[in-house]
Design an enzyme around this catalytic site. Structure first.
Site, PDB file in Angstrom:
ATOM      1  N   SER A  33       0.731  -1.352   0.084  1.00 17.20           N
ATOM      2  CA  SER A  33      -0.135   0.072  -0.086  1.00 17.20           C
ATOM      3  C   SER A  33       0.946   1.223   0.227  1.00 17.20           C
ATOM      4  CB  SER A  33      -1.026   0.085   1.087  1.00 17.20           C
ATOM      5  OG  SER A  33      -1.777   0.828   1.066  1.00 17.20           O
ATOM      6  N   ASP A 126      -9.561  -3.520  -5.769  1.00 14.09           N
ATOM      7  CA  ASP A 126      -9.065  -2.468  -5.258  1.00 14.09           C
ATOM      8  C   ASP A 126      -9.349  -1.217  -6.029  1.00 14.09           C
ATOM      9  OD1 ASP A 126      -7.104  -0.649  -4.284  1.00 14.09           O
ATOM     10  OD2 ASP A 126      -5.546  -2.136  -4.399  1.00 14.09           O
ATOM     11  N   HIS A 156      -8.123  -4.280  -1.481  1.00  9.51           N
ATOM     12  CA  HIS A 156      -6.830  -3.693  -0.917  1.00  9.51           C
ATOM     13  C   HIS A 156      -6.596  -4.311   0.376  1.00  9.51           C
ATOM     14  CE1 HIS A 156      -4.034  -0.551  -1.478  1.00  9.51           C
ATOM     15  NE2 HIS A 156      -4.029  -0.419  -0.244  1.00  9.51           N
TER      16      HIS A 156
END
Length: 184
Positions: A33, A126, A156
């Protein structure tokens, strides 16, 4: 001291807790991330390390199709990403800042730079997947070695949920990539 200098210093140091046969040239730079975004900027300065990108947190002023379509997806939405960018960017900056939009109008051209072999993972749920795929395409067009693994049903940060089948699949892909790159 620069990032490259610090990594080189670690590489040259005789660290007591490392085995004698440790070769830090076989280290891998990894990020997930927002950490993957940070790792991208480190890779620009220390390219001799291989690169694992788990759903990089990139963006830009333009809203992509996936950001619009998946705005209510679990774990991440556009209100949250906008808040993150506003919190970390210099005052007066927008989402086309080079820290956010790494191939945008204010970014560094990496086509002539060395860049590490990269594996990256993208989830079908995502909201940032379009930015991640653009990143992959730009690396490819710049002649960089990059492998894209897509999991259509993944959200995600899916790898934080070991009960999801994609989590163990990702571990296998990372292992295979690391083994392949370590043989080079």
């Amino acid at each position: 001291m620069s990032i490259r200098g610090r990594l080189q210093r670690i590489d040259e140091a005789k660290l007591e807790h490392f085995p004698q046969n440790a070769n830090l040239k076989h280290c891998f730079l990894a990020g997930d991330s927002a950490g993957s975004n940070v790792a991208h900027h480190v890779a620009l300065r220390a390219c001799e390390y291989k690169f694992l990108q788990l759903q990089p947190f990139f963006g830009g002023e333009e809203r992509t199709e996936s950001e619009t379509r998946l705005d209510g997806a679990p774990a991440l939405n556009m209100e949250r990403t906008d808040w993150f960018w506003k919190a970390i960017l210099p005052e007066g900056s927008d989402r086309d800042h080079a820290a956010v939009n790494v191939f945008g109008p204010n970014s560094v051209d990496i086509s002539g730079m060395e860049f590490p072999a990269t594996i990256m993972f993208v989830g079908g749920f995502d909201p940032l997947q379009d930015w991640q795929k653009k990143y992959y395409e730009r690396l490819k067009r710049s002649g960089k070695e990059v492998c894209l693994i897509e999991y259509p049903n993944a959200i995600h940060s899916f790898y934080g949920f070991p009960e999801l089948p994609e989590s163990s699949l990702m571990i296998k892909e990372v292992r295979d990539f690391m083994q392949k790159q370590s043989c080079k």
